[in-house]
Design an enzyme around this catalytic site. Structure first.
Site, PDB file in Angstrom:
ATOM      1  N   CYS A 127       0.856  -1.184   0.000  1.00  0.00           N
ATOM      2  CA  CYS A 127       0.000   0.000   0.000  1.00  0.00           C
ATOM      3  C   CYS A 127       0.892   1.234   0.000  1.00  0.00           C
ATOM      4  CB  CYS A 127      -0.940  -0.005   1.204  1.00  0.00           C
ATOM      5  SG  CYS A 127      -0.099   0.171   2.793  1.00  0.00           S
ATOM      6  N   ALA A 128       0.315   2.400   0.226  1.00  0.00           N
ATOM      7  CA  ALA A 128       1.096   3.635   0.138  1.00  0.00           C
ATOM      8  C   ALA A 128       2.086   3.785   1.292  1.00  0.00           C
ATOM      9  CB  ALA A 128       0.163   4.839   0.087  1.00  0.00           C
TER      10      ALA A 128
END
Length: 382
Positions: free
Chosen positions: A79-80
C-alpha cells in the site's frame, strides 16, 4: 487432539524486496492502493506477478483477492504507507495462506531505498559505486580514492552516503550535481554542508539559486584522491547540464543519455529552445568521446536496464548502435520526436526545482510527498 496451524504475516523490507527483484525470484504482489496510483507507478520485476485490488474493495472481506492469489507462492501486500497492507495481509494469513508478507514503509519506503552496487576499480587507484534508487529510477555515484570521496547527483537521503563513506573510511571532499534536478530533491548541498565538502553545480543552471556553490566548468578537472574527474559541458536536458569523465574510464552522463533512451529538454519549459543543444550534445560532443567509455546515467527508465547486481551501465559505442534516441539522423524528425513524444512531467517538478534552488524549504514529509512517483526524465521510455 490436533492443534491448528497458525499462519502469520511477515514484514518484508525494501532492501529484501530489492534482492528479490535483482535475483529475479518469483513473487506475487497484491497492491491495494487506488487504481490511479497503481497505474501511475508500481513495483516492477521480471519474475513478479501483480494484481491491483483497492483497499476499500476488500473491507468486507479478502475473498476477492484470495481467488486471484496462487497457492504456494510468496505473496507481498503493498500500500502507500504500510497500514492498509498490514490489515489486508493479516486477513489473508488468517484464511490459511502461508508465506504472506507486507512491505514495510509501503511505497514511500520503496521509493527511498538505495542499493549500493560496485561499478568497478579505477585504474588510478580506488573504486566507483553506483547507488540504485530502485523504486524511483534514480542513480547516484561515489568515487573513492586514497581516503577521499566525491558524490555525484546525490539523492535526498544524504545520511546514507555519509554512512557509506564512513564504512569505507573515506572523507567526502566533493559533492557534484550534473544539473539542476527537477524530478528529485538533491542531497548534494546538505551533504556538503554536513561533511565540509565543496558543492559543485553548473553555473548556467544556477542563475536563481540562493546559496553559494563552486561552478562546474568544462575541462576544469576536479581531483579526488588520485583520480581526476573531467567535466564535459553537455547541454540539452538543461542549459547547464555537464557530464563527467572519471579516470578516463567512465562517462557520468547525468540526464542527457540513458541506456535505452535520451534526456527530455522540457522541464524548464524550454523544449523548443533546448532540443538543438540536446542534439548537438548527443550527435556531436559525445561522438568525439572514446567508444569504450562506460556510460553511467543519473536515471534508468525500465527494470530491464538493470544488469548484474542491479548495475545500470553500457558502453558508449554500444549505445550508439542500440539506443533509439541516438539513431534519429534526420534533424527535423529528431526535433519532432523529442518535443512531441514526451511523457507526463514529474510529480511536483516545479516545487522540486524551487527546492533545489533554495527558494523554498519544505518539511521532510513534504519532500517525501513531492518525490512520490516514477522517474520521467527520458523521451523514449514507453
Amino acid at each position: 487432539m490436533t492443534t491448528a496451524v497458525r499462519t502469520e504475516l511477515h514484514p518484508m523490507t525494501p532492501g529484501e524486496l530489492t534482492k528479490i527483484v535483482l535475483n529475479k525470484e518469483e513473487l506475487f504482489i497484491l497492491d491495494v492502493r487506488e487504481q490511479s496510483q497503481f497505474d501511475d507507478w508500481k513495483i516492477e520485476g521480471e519474475s513478479i506477478e501483480m494484481i491491483n485490488i483497492p483497499y476499500f474493495d476488500l473491507l468486507d472481506g479478502v475473498d476477492p483477492a484470495l481467488d486471484k492469489i496462487p497457492n504456494g507462492k510468496k505473496v507481498l501486500v503493498v500500500c502507500a504507507k504500510e497500514g492498509s497492507s498490514v490489515y489486508i495481509g493479516e486477513q489473508i494469513a488468517e484464511k490459511g495462506r502461508s508465506n504472506v508478507h507486507y512491505l514495510t514503509g509501503g511505497m514511500k519506503g520503496w521509493s527511498e531505498h538505495l542499493e549500493p552496487v560496485k561499478v568497478g576499480n579505477l585504474q588510478s587507484g580506488g573504486e566507483l559505486y553506483q547507488f540504485v534508487r530502485i523504486g524511483k529510477g534514480c542513480l547516484s555515484y561515489m568515487i573513492i580514492s586514497n581516503g577521499e570521496a566525491a558524490v555525484v547527483d546525490t539523492l535526498r537521503m544524504a545520511d546514507e552516503f555519509e554512512q557509506f563513506a564512513n564504512q569505507h573510511q573515506v572523507k567526502i571532499k566533493h559533492t557534484i550535481d550534473t544539473h539542476l534536478h527537477a524530478d528529485h530533491i538533491s542531497g548534494g548541498r546538505p551533504l556538503a554542508e554536513k561533511t565540509g565538502a565543496t558543492y559543485w553545480l553548473p553555473s548556467k543552471d544556477a542563475g536563481e539559486v540562493t546559496f553559494a556553490y563552486e561552478p562546474l566548468v568544462d575541462s576544469k578537472p576536479i581531483e579526488v584522491g588520485n583520480v581526476s574527474i573531467m567535466p564535459v559541458y553537455s547541454p540539452g536536458h538543461t542549459i547547464g547540464s555537464t557530464s563527467l569523465i572519471v579516470d578516463d574510464q567512465y562517462l557520468l552522463s547525468g540526464d542527457i543519455l540513458f541506456i535505452e533512451s535520451i534526456g527530455r529538454p522540457d522541464l524548464a519549459g524550454l523544449a523548443e529552445d533546448w532540443v538543438g543543444d540536446l542534439r548537438e550534445t548527443l550527435y556531436q560532443r559525445y561522438k568525439g568521446l572514446a567508444e569504450d567509455l562506460t556510460v553511467l546515467p543519473a536515471h534508468f527508465g525500465k527494470i530491464t536496464e538493470l544488469g548484474n547486481g542491479g548495475l545500470v551501465a553500457g558502453k558508449l559505442g554500444d549505445l550508439y548502435r542500440n539506443n533509439p534516441g541516438l539513431n534519429i539522423h534526420n534533424e527535423t524528425e529528431f526535433r519532432k520526436v523529442v518535443t512531441e513524444n514526451l511523457p507526463p512531467q514529474p510529480n511536483a517538478y516545479q516545487e522540486i526545482r524551487q527546492t533545489n534552488m533554495g527558494k523554498i524549504q519544505p518539511s521532510e514529509d513534504e519532500r517525501q510527498e513531492m518525490e512520490i512517483g516514477p522517474n520521467r526524465c527520458a523521451v523514449h521510455d514507453k
